[in-house]
Design a protein around this motif. Structure first.
Motif, PDB file in Angstrom:
ATOM      1  N   ASP A  35       4.532   5.519  -5.284  1.00 54.82           N
ATOM      2  CA  ASP A  35       4.093   5.905  -6.991  1.00 54.82           C
ATOM      3  C   ASP A  35       3.436   6.622  -7.544  1.00 54.82           C
ATOM      4  O   ASP A  35       3.795   7.259  -8.099  1.00 54.82           O
ATOM      5  CB  ASP A  35       3.075   4.103  -7.380  1.00 54.82           C
ATOM      6  CG  ASP A  35       4.134   3.000  -7.778  1.00 54.82           C
ATOM      7  OD1 ASP A  35       5.564   3.646  -7.683  1.00 54.82           O
ATOM      8  OD2 ASP A  35       3.997   2.046  -8.286  1.00 54.82           O
ATOM      9  N   ILE A  36       2.674   6.998  -6.279  1.00 55.88           N
ATOM     10  CA  ILE A  36       1.380   8.161  -7.405  1.00 55.88           C
ATOM     11  C   ILE A  36       1.984   9.201  -6.505  1.00 55.88           C
ATOM     12  O   ILE A  36       1.487  10.083  -7.589  1.00 55.88           O
ATOM     13  CB  ILE A  36       0.445   8.023  -6.008  1.00 55.88           C
ATOM     14  CG1 ILE A  36      -0.929   6.731  -7.078  1.00 55.88           C
ATOM     15  CG2 ILE A  36      -0.826   8.969  -6.489  1.00 55.88           C
ATOM     16  CD1 ILE A  36      -0.819   6.883  -7.950  1.00 55.88           C
ATOM     17  N   VAL A  37       3.284   9.571  -5.711  1.00 54.39           N
ATOM     18  CA  VAL A  37       3.516  10.550  -5.097  1.00 54.39           C
ATOM     19  C   VAL A  37       4.354  10.808  -7.040  1.00 54.39           C
ATOM     20  O   VAL A  37       4.395  11.626  -6.644  1.00 54.39           O
ATOM     21  CB  VAL A  37       4.457  10.537  -3.791  1.00 54.39           C
ATOM     22  CG1 VAL A  37       4.906  11.534  -4.039  1.00 54.39           C
ATOM     23  CG2 VAL A  37       3.362  10.764  -3.194  1.00 54.39           C
ATOM     24  N   LYS A  43      -5.194  -1.715   3.005  1.00 51.25           N
ATOM     25  CA  LYS A  43      -5.183  -1.732   1.466  1.00 51.25           C
ATOM     26  C   LYS A  43      -5.592  -0.586   0.860  1.00 51.25           C
ATOM     27  O   LYS A  43      -6.045   0.206   1.813  1.00 51.25           O
ATOM     28  CB  LYS A  43      -5.719  -2.804   0.572  1.00 51.25           C
ATOM     29  CG  LYS A  43      -7.378  -2.855   0.877  1.00 51.25           C
ATOM     30  CD  LYS A  43      -8.096  -4.144   0.191  1.00 51.25           C
ATOM     31  CE  LYS A  43      -9.911  -3.431   0.593  1.00 51.25           C
ATOM     32  NZ  LYS A  43     -10.326  -4.121   0.268  1.00 51.25           N
ATOM     33  N   ILE A  44      -4.968  -0.598  -0.154  1.00 60.32           N
ATOM     34  CA  ILE A  44      -5.351   0.765  -0.751  1.00 60.32           C
ATOM     35  C   ILE A  44      -7.108   0.940  -1.242  1.00 60.32           C
ATOM     36  O   ILE A  44      -7.134  -0.047  -2.254  1.00 60.32           O
ATOM     37  CB  ILE A  44      -4.749   1.470  -2.838  1.00 60.32           C
ATOM     38  CG1 ILE A  44      -3.579   0.911  -2.035  1.00 60.32           C
ATOM     39  CG2 ILE A  44      -5.541   2.408  -3.177  1.00 60.32           C
ATOM     40  CD1 ILE A  44      -2.515   2.546  -1.541  1.00 60.32           C
ATOM     41  N   GLY A  45      -8.121   2.123  -1.339  1.00 58.19           N
ATOM     42  CA  GLY A  45      -9.573   2.544  -1.061  1.00 58.19           C
ATOM     43  C   GLY A  45      -9.845   2.856  -1.493  1.00 58.19           C
ATOM     44  O   GLY A  45     -10.675   2.058  -2.366  1.00 58.19           O
ATOM     45  N   VAL A  68      -4.551   9.005  -2.451  1.00 51.20           N
ATOM     46  CA  VAL A  68      -4.641   7.555  -2.257  1.00 51.20           C
ATOM     47  C   VAL A  68      -5.552   8.158  -0.647  1.00 51.20           C
ATOM     48  O   VAL A  68      -5.080   8.484   0.109  1.00 51.20           O
ATOM     49  CB  VAL A  68      -2.741   7.406  -1.927  1.00 51.20           C
ATOM     50  CG1 VAL A  68      -3.477   5.345  -1.587  1.00 51.20           C
ATOM     51  CG2 VAL A  68      -1.857   7.200  -2.711  1.00 51.20           C
ATOM     52  N   SER A  69      -6.184   7.022  -0.370  1.00 54.32           N
ATOM     53  CA  SER A  69      -6.859   6.724   0.892  1.00 54.32           C
ATOM     54  C   SER A  69      -7.063   5.658   1.230  1.00 54.32           C
ATOM     55  O   SER A  69      -6.927   4.357   0.619  1.00 54.32           O
ATOM     56  CB  SER A  69      -8.198   7.226   0.215  1.00 54.32           C
ATOM     57  OG  SER A  69      -9.123   6.572  -0.120  1.00 54.32           O
ATOM     58  N   ALA A  88       0.677  -1.341   0.083  1.00 51.89           N
ATOM     59  CA  ALA A  88       0.512  -0.154  -0.240  1.00 51.89           C
ATOM     60  C   ALA A  88       1.132   0.847  -0.285  1.00 51.89           C
ATOM     61  O   ALA A  88       0.345   2.313  -0.398  1.00 51.89           O
ATOM     62  CB  ALA A  88      -1.043   0.060   0.744  1.00 51.89           C
ATOM     63  N   ASN A  89       1.924   1.369   0.546  1.00 53.58           N
ATOM     64  CA  ASN A  89       2.601   2.216   0.743  1.00 53.58           C
ATOM     65  C   ASN A  89       3.607   2.717  -0.418  1.00 53.58           C
ATOM     66  O   ASN A  89       3.958   3.897  -0.777  1.00 53.58           O
ATOM     67  CB  ASN A  89       3.508   2.569   2.355  1.00 53.58           C
ATOM     68  CG  ASN A  89       3.204   2.741   3.997  1.00 53.58           C
ATOM     69  OD1 ASN A  89       3.304   4.054   3.427  1.00 53.58           O
ATOM     70  ND2 ASN A  89       3.134   1.962   4.096  1.00 53.58           N
TER      71      ASN A  89
END
Lengths: 145, 139
Positions: free
Chosen positions: A28-30, A74-76, A53-54, A22-23
């Motif tokens: 990746d999103i950052v 997990k990634i919500g 990301v939440s 998840a982290n």
């Protein structure tokens, strides 16, 4: 029913594995946000919108004998940040409107850097958990030696 | 069981039937579970609204009650550590999450040392038995 081990040899590794991935996704999103900090043209049209990301909990295992159960993470959702982007006066820009204004992505580099550090620290903390669990498992294997 | 074997069981059993050995077993179970609780807490350090988990304090109370009541060896079997939300943890964050990373890491290290100590106790119990059987210490 398929036979499954009730307990892992390395305690909690299934929980930590979820958190690590998840982290990693958050990192990746950052990276994606920073890379697109200047993107004014996307497939959907308009400037790039910052992704957020939440996290949400995920049931991993119930504990025999009742009580609270073990929860992973997990990634919500990965959602768009709806904050409007800054409008910059730049008539030379190909995406400028008739009055010379360009809508930039709503990415704020300082926010992204803070997120980057938070995510990598969280990643490290979870790694420390696996490391400690591994040492404990090794100790358990040494019983009677 | 043959009489010779039965006699041997009577010699070996007492080592495993001591309060200390059985206590160490139960506490090892609890330490392994506590580690999983800490893993859960650290994994959910950023999950909004998550409340930190802990081994239910009732476990220690029950353990103490059974040891002081005597006959711990025979009543220990039914006792299992369970997890509960920590009612004392207060959130200082806007998302209502009660996990503090530093606290969890300290608890984790403390728990690992406790685990090492308990494995050592179990190990020493077994070593004593081996010493009694062979008459020499293990190298």
């Amino acid at each position: 029913m398929l036979f499954s081990f009730p307990v892992n040899l390395i305690a909690g590794i299934d929980i930590t594995a979820g958190a690590l991935s998840a982290n990693k996704t958050r990192l990746d999103i950052v990276a994606q946000n920073i890379a697109n900090a200047q993107t004014t043209r996307t497939i959907g049209g308009g400037p790039y919108q910052r992704q957020v990301v939440s996290f949400e909990t995920e049931l991993i295992r119930r504990v025999a004998g009742g009580g609270s159960s073990l929860q992973g993470v997990k990634i919500g959702a990965i959602a768009n940040d709806r904050t409007p982007g800054q409008q910059v006066y730049n008539p030379q820009h190909p995406d400028a409107t008739a009055d010379g204004l360009v809508t930039m992505p709503n990415v704020n580099l300082s926010y992204e850097m803070v997120d980057l550090i938070t995510a990598s620290r969280a990643y490290e903390a979870n790694l420390a958990v696996v490391k400690s669990a591994r040492q404990m498992a090794m100790k358990a294997l040494e019983i009677g030696r | 069981m043959a009489p010779a074997l039965l006699n041997r069981a009577r010699v070996i059993d007492p080592i495993f039937q001591t309060d200390n050995y059985q206590l160490a077993r139960k506490l090892l179970d609890a330490a392994a579970l506590r580690h999983e609780a800490i893993a859960t807490n650290i994994a959910n350090a950023e999950t909004p609204g998550f409340r930190r988990l802990e081994v239910a304090p009732d476990f220690a109370v029950q353990l103490k009650a059974r040891v002081t009541a005597g006959d711990f060896v025979h009543t220990a079997g039914a006792l299992h550590p369970v997890l509960a939300e920590d009612p004392t943890a207060r959130s200082i964050r806007p998302d209502g999450n009660t996990v503090e990373l530093e606290r969890e890491l300290l608890a984790m290290n403390r728990n690992a040392v406790e685990y090492d100590y308990l494995t050592e106790i179990v190990s020493n119990n077994l070593k004593q038995l081996k010493l009694a059987i062979t008459g020499r210490t293990l190298t």
